[in-house]
Design an enzyme around this catalytic site. Sequence first.
Site, short mmCIF file in Angstrom:
data_model
loop_
_atom_site.label_atom_id
_atom_site.label_comp_id
_atom_site.label_asym_id
_atom_site.label_seq_id
_atom_site.Cartn_x
_atom_site.Cartn_y
_atom_site.Cartn_z
N LYS A 190 -22.71 5.04 -4.94
CA LYS A 190 -22.85 5.91 -3.78
C LYS A 190 -22.17 5.22 -2.60
CE LYS A 190 -26.47 8.32 -1.08
NZ LYS A 190 -27.93 8.50 -0.90
N SER A 237 -29.45 13.33 -0.94
CA SER A 237 -28.15 12.99 -0.42
C SER A 237 -27.21 12.37 -1.46
CB SER A 237 -28.29 12.01 0.75
OG SER A 237 -28.85 10.79 0.31
N SER A 257 -33.73 11.40 -2.27
CA SER A 257 -32.27 11.50 -2.39
C SER A 257 -31.69 11.07 -3.73
CB SER A 257 -31.60 10.70 -1.27
OG SER A 257 -31.58 11.46 -0.09
#
Lengths: 487, 477
Positions: A78, A153, A177
């Site tokens: 990420k 997210s 997330s």
Amino acid sequence: MPEQRQTIAALSHLLGAGEVSSRELVQASLDRIEEQDKELNAFITVTAEQALAAADAADLARANGTAGPLAGVPMAHKDIFCTAGVKTTCGSRMLENFVSPYDATVVERLADAGMVSVGKTNMDEFAMGSSSETSYFGAVKNPWDTARSPGGSSGGSAAAVAAGLVPMATGTDTGGSVRQPAALSGVTGFKPTYGRVSRYGIVAFASSLDQAGILALSAEDAALVTQVIAGFDERDSTCSPAEVPDYAAELDAPLKGKTIGIPKEYFDAGLDSACGDAVHAALEVFKQQGAKLRDVSLPNLSLAVPTYYVVCPAEASSNLSRYDGMRFGHRSEDAGDIESLFKNSRTEGFGDEVKRRIMTGTYVLSAGYYDAYYLQAQKVRQLISDDMQRCFDEVDIIAGPTTPTPAFKIGEKIDDPVQMYLNDIYTVSVNLAGLPGISIPCGSVNGLPAGLQLIGPHFAEARVLNFAHRYQMETDWHKQVAGGGQG
Amino acid sequence: MEWETVIGLEIHCQLATKSKLFGGASTAYGAEPNTQACLVTLAYPGVLPVLNGEVVTMAARFGLAIDATVAPRSIFARKNYFYPDLPKGYQISQFELPIVHDGHITLMLDDGSEKCVGITRAHLEEDAGKSLHENMEGKTGIDLNRAGTPLLEIVSEPELSSAREAVNYMRRIHQLVRYLGISDGNMQEGSFRCDANISVRPKGQQELGTRTELKNLNSFRFVEKAIDFEIERQVEVLEDGGEVVQETRLYDAERDETRAMRGKEEANDYRYFPDPDLLPVELDEGFITGVREAMPELPRAKAERFTADYGLKQADIDLLTASRDTADYFEAVAASVEDKRLAANWVAGELGAALNRDGLDITASKVSAASLAGLLNRIHDNTISGKIAKEVFAAMWDEGGEADAIIESRGLEQITDSGELEATVDQVIADNPEQVEQYRAGKEKVLGFLVGQVMKATQGKANPAKVNEILRAKLGS
């Protein structure tokens, strides 16, 4: 060329047997990204050159017999994890060109284990969002239906794993997330206990809630990766010195006689009935394995989202103060003095959702409002945590849905922040209490994945992974691939 | 109207650690700008603060020295504001739960009485960087070398009633932190500075007047001058029927005046909240006991012991216990000299003057304690007189070497041989018949003159007591 979507466990076996090289795996991953990511937008940066070099190094280590089990397996990070020499944007214009001079602990440990990062995945700006739409680099698409959001997210990581671009990607979970995008994208998303994995090198969002996690194809893979990234790090004061157990050793443990707590508040009016059915069906699978179900109550659950949206913006408003255009990140061209340099750099560098949270956070910490909001939220946080602890006096694990609905359409909630925030209703309390949780695919609702969430007591990662793995031994929802069939 | 002043001081004392409060960069003073700024100092994305454990011991030591409570649990908080020299956009400090609270220190006032001043709290915090304006071609530079340096902020109760008293208090704290070895107290380098909160009220009134805060006073002299100026200014405002405005003011040493800082520099809502990156500091009894056992002797105890052990005068004690190094030096001399007062006089007098003249710290003294003791022993055993000793000391200071060698090579040994002295005395009596007459007529004072003549004749090497004795014997007959 190996088939798409093979687990780390399977790839590790193939690599070990010499049936495939790391270079082949990494090249295949890069090819798939090239082919599919124009549409998915799961990646912000692809590091083909570094990845192939790392793959060759892994192949050499295999040949020399010095490679660990994960060596040579491709993966992605990420874009919130700092990576030396590679851009770390955090999905923001503010850090569009930011190159970190150092590696995050998670990045360092996975690289040491020989895993090969092929790039950095897209995400909500500064991890603020539940749809991966707030990214400065554009929304991520859900491989199951590209009109829909993969969740957020960590939506880029979830989409990349769901589409088979990489077998595993890292994520962070501040309010859901990792678990929420895992549920909406039909993959396994694991968030360890707060403090189990170092936060060093993760761009801070809400420090008391942030935790690194994993998006993968199975609980077994999550266990393999957690084994590598968990454990004490002197660079993070909140990282636990507790011993890291052997997660693989307990994966197969039988569930007979174990008790699963079902919080009735997780099945209230807000839950899509088909999602509810999928979760109930999953609970039957546990029952068949000899586990007992027991109703439990989390009376303060309705307070979790409001509490979260006080604590998290408060911390974020302070954590994001360092982006002032002075030392790194976006710096406004249009600044005559220090005041306007700060203001304009931040105005131009941050998107709407980030600004919304900075403003909310600044407000709740202000003189005269601190007691009513921040202090009150801390008290409620304790109550929510106590509720969950109390459940674990009676049950081994808590189970319920991960999200109230399956994947929603891109654009559907972006203008209604409160609706967006309510998507986290089943996940945020886990962060407020600092507990480990996993989301695993457990059914299909109108062709979209549904997620089952399992929550354990502090540092009971092995137990959570054990329950998830036993479920995945009996079912194949986690093997379902977007567009039909199994991978 | 008669006015009464109320002053409280916030002293910022830099703790003498090698690395910063939460990061690995060095704290050494004077390096090229921004060469001591690690990623934590620079507040790079993703970095986290890790507490330097040494500061906890230092703060606890200070707490015990002022009879304060060393908190079993204290918390770091974030003080949020934007400023170019504050990289994180917040300063890590302690707000609601400081590591030290409720202590006190005793001052000796000019009239010889004692005054106990309360210390509300002492908390740990990080320093900010510096803005650079010189040689920047109209721009402002930022030097972050100092950013993140550990400070102990020591907050007194508003119990000081004059500039003189405030300086007295500040000196006591300065002496204490240096005794404790927790700060170098270097005021030129900004390691020890203070803010003063000042208000005045009609004498006898209970309620406090409106206060102003004077920022960044970095010498004892400035503290006194700035506070005096501010008291006078406030009294003037009030006597003219005006009101004191609560504000932050800066002292301009060149003009010897204070003036208000611009409004926006102080209009901050700091939004304090506990720093989630740091765990509470938890100290158990065992830790406190360990710190207590390792405490050095403190100024007050040392002064009392010096009075008891050496029978010294208060003025000498004040000088000798001003710093631990001076006290240690004195004790090293006193250990090998029988006459302790002689040792005190020399350390406080001749040695102190030489150090002062050359701008040296006692630890860099050109004459070691052992060498000075060697010299003093020659006075004590009458090898040389006190006057000659000064000459020997000067030679030791300028050229090095031990007292014995200098006395010998320069032939400075005192003449105590009666035969040799008697001849000189006889000569002096013969040369000064008038004075001899006066003495014999009962004018005792003239003896001093005659002794002086003998000393002169022997170039000061005669033993004055012996000369006295011989003269009396010869004249008294």
